[in-house]
Design a protein around this motif. Sequence first.
Motif, PDB file in Angstrom:
ATOM      1  N   UNK A  15       0.843  -1.211   0.000  1.00 51.14           N
ATOM      2  CA  UNK A  15       0.000   0.000   0.000  1.00 51.14           C
ATOM      3  C   UNK A  15       0.871   1.251   0.000  1.00 51.14           C
ATOM      4  N   UNK A  16       1.910   1.190   0.785  1.00 50.87           N
ATOM      5  CA  UNK A  16       2.761   2.344   0.981  1.00 50.87           C
ATOM      6  C   UNK A  16       4.212   1.910   0.737  1.00 50.87           C
ATOM      7  N   UNK A  17       4.746   2.323  -0.383  1.00 52.63           N
ATOM      8  CA  UNK A  17       6.089   1.875  -0.748  1.00 52.63           C
ATOM      9  C   UNK A  17       7.146   2.331   0.250  1.00 52.63           C
ATOM     10  N   UNK A  42      14.770   0.284  -3.037  1.00 52.53           N
ATOM     11  CA  UNK A  42      13.445   0.902  -2.975  1.00 52.53           C
ATOM     12  C   UNK A  42      13.539   2.383  -2.588  1.00 52.53           C
ATOM     13  N   UNK A  43      14.741   2.786  -2.184  1.00 52.74           N
ATOM     14  CA  UNK A  43      14.930   4.172  -1.757  1.00 52.74           C
ATOM     15  C   UNK A  43      14.355   5.159  -2.763  1.00 52.74           C
ATOM     16  N   UNK A  44      14.600   4.892  -4.011  1.00 49.19           N
ATOM     17  CA  UNK A  44      14.127   5.819  -5.041  1.00 49.19           C
ATOM     18  C   UNK A  44      12.707   5.568  -5.498  1.00 49.19           C
ATOM     19  N   UNK A  45      12.046   4.577  -4.896  1.00 55.27           N
ATOM     20  CA  UNK A  45      10.700   4.234  -5.361  1.00 55.27           C
ATOM     21  C   UNK A  45       9.589   4.905  -4.566  1.00 55.27           C
ATOM     22  N   UNK A  46       9.947   5.417  -3.404  1.00 54.02           N
ATOM     23  CA  UNK A  46       8.890   5.829  -2.484  1.00 54.02           C
ATOM     24  C   UNK A  46       8.277   7.158  -2.895  1.00 54.02           C
ATOM     25  N   UNK A  47       7.521   7.142  -3.943  1.00 48.77           N
ATOM     26  CA  UNK A  47       6.957   8.388  -4.456  1.00 48.77           C
ATOM     27  C   UNK A  47       5.435   8.422  -4.363  1.00 48.77           C
ATOM     28  N   UNK A  48       4.809   7.281  -4.039  1.00 51.65           N
ATOM     29  CA  UNK A  48       3.348   7.263  -4.012  1.00 51.65           C
ATOM     30  C   UNK A  48       2.783   8.022  -2.828  1.00 51.65           C
ATOM     31  N   UNK A  49       3.437   7.913  -1.694  1.00 49.30           N
ATOM     32  CA  UNK A  49       2.913   8.591  -0.521  1.00 49.30           C
ATOM     33  C   UNK A  49       3.954   9.540   0.069  1.00 49.30           C
TER      34      UNK A  49
END
Lengths: 446, 314
Positions: free
Chosen positions: B190-192, B218-225
Amino acid sequence: MKKGFVFLLLIVIILALWWIYQSSLEAQKKQSTSPNVVSFVAAESQTTKSEIRKKPTQPKQSEPSSEITTTIHFSDKTITDSELSYLDVYRMTRQFESCQNVIYRLQEEDSFDPVASFKKRTQHLQALYPDFPTPTQISAVTQHANQCEQLLNTVQSLDLPDLDTSDGKTYAPMYQLKRRLKKYLLSLQPKSPKERAIAEVLNLIVNWQKHYKQVLVISTGEEETNKVEIEALKEQLSLLRNEQLEFSQQHHDSSDSVDLSRIGEILIEIEKLEKQVFELKLVNPEAREQAIEAFETVNELLFTQLKSRDPDVFYEAQKTLELNTRNYRDFGYFPYKDHGGKKLKVPFVEYVSPGDVIKDILGFDDNESFGLVINYATQLYHCELGADCGPEGNWTPFYCHLGYDNLLETACQHDLPTFYRDYFLNQNQWQDVQMVLDIIRGLYAN
Amino acid sequence: MRTKILIIILLMALGVYLGLNWSDIRNQSNEQNKTTVETNNTNLNTDYDHINKVKKTTESIAANDQTTTEEALVSNDEWFDQLMQQLSLARYSEDPFVEMMSVGLEFETCGNNRMGNKSFWRFQDQSPTPAQQEILNQMQSHCDSLVQQYSILDDKKMETAGLELLTNMMPTSKLGKYLHQLISKRQQPEDMAQFGRNLIAFGIKEDNAQMLKMSTWITGMSHNSEPIVPAHILKGQNQPYINAVTQMAITSLACEYQNGLTCAPTSSFMQTKCFDDEHFCGMDFSQWYELAVTPGIAADVQLLKQYFQSLKLP
């Protein structure tokens, strides 16, 4: 099939991670508060030197050129060649650098819409951030495109010299125009002290590039002595490369039918043959030494230009000495210099750039860590010299709308030192940048 | 979009161990491994109903590979037992599910190194120096020993059965259950950002360097929230800087586990440094860190390490 899948998988992962990484850069913009945000007004674009210079916390040690270079944007008045000064044309060459993407599109497309193009280029950001792009960014895109179109019209109206096409090279219209404009500038007579300073550094750069290239040519090694063996090896290489190409085409058409282990074998064989060719090339050490000596004389002169109080002279010398012709944002240090690599029998590793000097003084060896401070510090020093560092100046447009990622509205609204200090860099990074800025001042401003 | 990201994560987990499916290594290592595998299931703590289910999965896949059913049953029993035996080394976890994921991640440095030095972009146009070549050789040696140690993961069957096998396994640890529900639901977290932070918390809690390494991806992936590091921790908006110090902080934490495997001179982090500048070849992360980090970066890395260590498990 199996190997093909693994390769495909790795490529997909790398591309996807890169794409996601690029996409994520805007995320923090939404979450930050915006203290001291000044609404963008056209008048701010002409930020004065004194306004910029009061921003950094460190006291200035350098005195900039008496002739302030507040703007790089060329005026919209209709000008004939005879009315243009050397400085006017120089400004055009600088503006051309930031406009070349727009000019390329204007020349290649029948109906170029800069806003639509910008939105298409930043789709990944829009998908994530509903507020992107902001009206301020759209306004900056439109204004930039208008200025570029004006520049294009002005440049096209000039009586530019033709290019020498005897080498058979062809260029897209935009590149032709850029080169012709540069040639035109070099043919003009500078009059004011500032113009003469710019002309001096530009002519020195032409000379520097000639001597640099000469070192590379000699370092490449001659093939004449072992001509027969080298030609035989090149023939084998040619056959292998054709086979590699066929495999690649087959893989492109249908990955299932290709045995990728054969491609691996081909690549290893190519590497082996290239190494043999390389070994057979010969370099005359004395001739190379002489070429380096001749280069060093010119190199020293160009390094001296880094101490100039003129921001344009500093800009031209720094960019050339750093061998950075591709990435406008990497003004300061370009870690991936091509000193010849495999192409040269003896790579030109003796060359030391301004960034290398600063890295050595700083005492932190890592390119990535150094890259996190040097470019910001160099740009701030450039601002201290009196360069245009306002919202439409040398650097902030790349953070506002010209770049691909990390595009921030605050960059459209502030001068570079304010943007870096108050919005973009955190406190620890700002302190590091100040430390490097002190080193730069010590090297060039004293 | 969300589905795509899930697929990427699943593929990352699966893909890295598929990376060792190279026939030259496989043939060599299978021969050698036949003599070294010993039967020892005593420390496996796996739900055997699920093992049977997994066996059936591999059987059906083998049948699809045009093997006779009888042969498949026999060979798959042996095949699965061998897999469990190799995972029972428990270098990362007593939970075979976590062990399999972690070992797969360990192969990350091996997957694309089968085309000579040209597979590294740095060596497309220049030859490795002797110091860089030494690291390349050490990597090769490490990968070879991994393939010998985990020959079953190199089996062709794993290519088609791997993901299904993971889905049908019953993890015994909290970390295993957490990862398993992501894989089996085929849904993106739900929350990257939270997913990344959870991996860090699990990595620290369960002494698993590979989970920490995966979180750096994943450091660079957390853009959704939100970004993986909340804005109030570091402040500033310079994402390349934030990503760089985040990676350093996580890598530094990972050095504590598995004898510093992800910080060794052959780790993916130090490979990059060595290939960028041969001066760093042969150094481990901590040696590199002493030479390479400015005071501001060091302060931010320290800040981040404290933040990561304070993270709670989900």
